[in-house]
Every structure is written in structure tokens, then in C-alpha cells.
Design an enzyme around this catalytic site. Structure first.
Site, PDB file in Angstrom:
ATOM      1  N   GLY A  96       0.784  -1.232   0.000  1.00 16.40           N
ATOM      2  CA  GLY A  96       0.000   0.000   0.000  1.00 16.40           C
ATOM      3  C   GLY A  96       0.810   1.272   0.000  1.00 16.40           C
ATOM      4  CB  SER A  97       4.305   2.150  -0.835  1.00 17.31           C
ATOM      5  OG  SER A  97       4.455   1.741  -2.166  1.00 17.31           O
ATOM      6  NE  ARG A 121     -11.210 -13.971 -12.523  1.00 14.76           N
ATOM      7  CZ  ARG A 121     -10.073 -13.723 -11.881  1.00 14.76           C
ATOM      8  NH1 ARG A 121      -9.932 -12.647 -11.148  1.00 14.76           N
ATOM      9  NH2 ARG A 121      -9.061 -14.549 -11.967  1.00 14.76           N
ATOM     10  CG  MET A 156      -1.510  -7.491  -6.607  1.00 14.02           C
ATOM     11  SD  MET A 156      -0.786  -6.670  -8.038  1.00 14.02           S
ATOM     12  CE  MET A 156       0.117  -8.047  -8.730  1.00 14.02           C
ATOM     13  CB  ILE A 206      -8.183 -10.405 -13.467  1.00 18.91           C
ATOM     14  CG1 ILE A 206      -6.687 -10.445 -13.785  1.00 18.91           C
ATOM     15  CG2 ILE A 206      -9.011 -10.262 -14.733  1.00 18.91           C
ATOM     16  CD1 ILE A 206      -6.244 -11.623 -14.609  1.00 18.91           C
ATOM     17  CG  HIS A 237       0.944  -1.946 -15.475  1.00 19.95           C
ATOM     18  ND1 HIS A 237       0.671  -3.160 -14.884  1.00 19.95           N
ATOM     19  CD2 HIS A 237       1.828  -2.197 -16.467  1.00 19.95           C
ATOM     20  CE1 HIS A 237       1.367  -4.110 -15.495  1.00 19.95           C
ATOM     21  NE2 HIS A 237       2.074  -3.547 -16.462  1.00 19.95           N
ATOM     22  CG  LEU A 288      -4.513  -7.106 -17.001  1.00 22.13           C
ATOM     23  CD1 LEU A 288      -5.181  -6.866 -15.653  1.00 22.13           C
ATOM     24  CD2 LEU A 288      -3.779  -8.435 -17.007  1.00 22.13           C
ATOM     25  CD  GLU A 321       4.800   2.251  -9.280  1.00 17.15           C
ATOM     26  OE1 GLU A 321       3.800   1.998  -8.602  1.00 17.15           O
ATOM     27  OE2 GLU A 321       5.573   1.370  -9.697  1.00 17.15           O
TER      28      GLU A 321
HETATM   29  C1  GRF Z   1       3.325  -0.926  -7.611  1.00 16.20           C
HETATM   30  O1  GRF Z   1       4.526  -1.136  -8.268  1.00 16.20           O
HETATM   31  C2  GRF Z   1       2.211  -0.739  -8.601  1.00 16.20           C
HETATM   32  O2  GRF Z   1       2.619  -0.113  -9.770  1.00 16.20           O
HETATM   33  C3  GRF Z   1       1.813  -2.152  -8.906  1.00 16.20           C
HETATM   34  O3  GRF Z   1       1.946  -2.855  -7.704  1.00 16.20           O
HETATM   35  C4  GRF Z   1       2.860  -2.165  -6.847  1.00 16.20           C
HETATM   36  C5  GRF Z   1       2.096  -1.832  -5.616  1.00 16.20           C
HETATM   37  O4  GRF Z   1       2.881  -1.329  -4.594  1.00 16.20           O
HETATM   38  N1  GRF Z   1       0.497  -2.188  -9.476  1.00 16.20           N
HETATM   39  P1  GRF Z   1       2.191  -0.686  -3.313  1.00 16.20           P
HETATM   40  O5  GRF Z   1       1.225  -1.734  -2.747  1.00 16.20           O
HETATM   41  O6  GRF Z   1       1.475   0.555  -3.732  1.00 16.20           O
HETATM   42  O7  GRF Z   1       3.301  -0.425  -2.363  1.00 16.20           O
END
Ligand code: GRF
Length: 208
Positions: free
Chosen positions: A12-13, A65, A90, A92, A109, A144, A174
Site C-alpha cells: 500500500g505504499s 469472480r 492484484m 483481475i 501499472h 487488463l 510512482e
Molecule cells: C506498484 O509497483 C504498482 O505499480 C503495482 O503494484 C505495486 C504496488 O505497490 N500495481 P504498493 O502496494 O502501492 O506499495
């Protein structure tokens, strides 16, 4: 006041970065909930400590799903969000789920889309001999890791890089780009044309 729900699966960063920028820059927005599909997601602890409502919708407790997505949608809708932010989420998602939030759901992504959708992006970029790597924030569409591109951040691929060093370099970008893209949405600065091209109304650079 725009209402934002963030979906996570683990660390969750990116969620943290968005929560921090929202507060530090006093956006006209509130992170109203953080929802995880995994009961043990470090990000849940952070969100709860910040006084943000948290919920777990465990995908393992759902046979299909469709059933998972339906419960997830119900949990999200309880917070009446203007924007749903996938931040390391994570799963789909089914088409009906994606359609429900069309035009108001972001994903990040860790590649320069449309290159390397799916998993192991950094490994694949290294194996391909890419000299530049990065990450993309996009509106979510049923395909996706596809959909109108809101922003992209680039980093160099350096000699001697491995997956770990490259992913760390990208992740740092990011954490700058995702909050910025969310702020643009909050400020209603984004326009998506009929071809799915996204522009910033004031011409701010969407390349970081
Ligand atoms: C990040 O690299 C994001 O781009 C990808 O998964 C990772 C998630 O990291 N989808 P965090 O959980 O936000 O730390």
C-alpha cells in the site's frame, strides 16, 4: 469534496503517498475508505492508523469472480465514491465491475504501457534490453492494463540493474505521479476525447 476509495492488496505504499499528498496539499477530497482483498495487507494498518475506514473483501471466500466483484462493488458503493483508485490491487476484474466505474477508476501499472501489461514487468523490461522503464496511470477499461493514459513516469535502466533496483527506482516515481494524477481528477482537470486520449486542461505535463 470528492470522495475517494482506494483498493489495495498488500504494502500500500502508493495508497500512503496519495493519503499524504491529499492532506499535505489540502485537496478538496477525502479518502473515505481503503479496501483490501487480502486480510493481511500492511496498508490496512496504515490506513486505520490515519483514521480511514478499512474493509476486507477476501477473494478466497468467493467461489466465482462474479461473486467477489459483486461484494466488492457493494462495499465500494457504500462509500459513494467519485473515484476508485486501484493501488497495487492484484485482482483481475470482471467487465460488469469495470463498466460500473467507467471514467472514475484509475490504476497504476509499473511499466510504460502499452509495453509489458501483466506481471513481472521489470524482469521483462530488463530481459528485453530496454534502456528506459517507468510506470503508467490509466483509466481502467475491461482490457487488463489498458485504457486511457493519464500520466507516465520514466526512469533510466542502468547497467547492472536487477529487478529489485529497477522496481525501487520506478516505485519512487510512482509515489510522485499517482498522487498528482489523482489530484488532477479531483480538480476536474482531465479531459478524455472520443479516441481515449487524455489531456490536462491547463496543459500540465503528463510525462514525469
Ligand atoms: C506498484 O509497483 C504498482 O505499480 C503495482 O503494484 C505495486 C504496488 O505497490 N500495481 P504498493 O502496494 O502501492 O506499495
Amino acid at each position: 469534496m470528492k470522495r475517494i476509495v482506494i483498493l489495495i492488496s498488500g504494502r500500500g505504499s502508493n495508497m500512503e503517498a496519495i493519503v499524504e499528498r491529499c492532506a499535505a496539499e489540502a485537496w478538496d477530497a477525502q479518502i473515505v475508505a481503503v479496501i483490501s482483498n487480502r486480510p493481511v495487507a500492511a496498508g490496512l494498518t496504515y490506513a486505520a492508523a490515519k483514521g480511514i475506514a478499512t474493509a476486507v473483501i477476501d477473494h478466497k471466500l468467493h467461489i466465482t469472480r462474479e461473486a467477489f466483484d459483486a461484494e466488492l462493488a457493494a462495499a465500494i458503493d457504500a462509500y459513494h465514491p467519485d473515484l476508485v483508485v486501484l493501488a497495487g490491487f492484484m485482482r483481475i476484474l470482471t467487465d460488469p465491475f469495470v463498466r460500473r466505474y467507467e471514467g472514475r477508476m484509475f490504476n497504476i501499472h509499473p511499466s510504460l504501457l502499452p509495453a509489458f501489461p501483466g506481471l513481472h514487468t521489470h524482469r521483462r523490461a530488463l530481459e528485453a534490453g530496454c534502456k528506459v522503464a517507468g510506470a503508467t496511470v490509466h483509466f481502467v477499461t475491461p482490457t487488463l492494463d489498458f485504457g486511457p493514459i493519464v500520466a507516465q513516469a520514466t526512469v533510466p535502466v542502468l547497467p547492472g540493474d536487477d529487478e529489485h533496483t529497477l522496481s525501487a527506482r520506478v516505485l519512487a516515481r510512482e509515489h510522485v505521479m499517482y498522487p498528482l494524477a489523482v489530484r488532477w481528477f479531483v480538480e476536474a482537470k482531465l479531459r478524455v476525447d472520443a479516441h481515449g486520449l487524455v489531456t490536462h486542461l491547463d496543459g500540465e505535463s503528463q510525462l514525469l
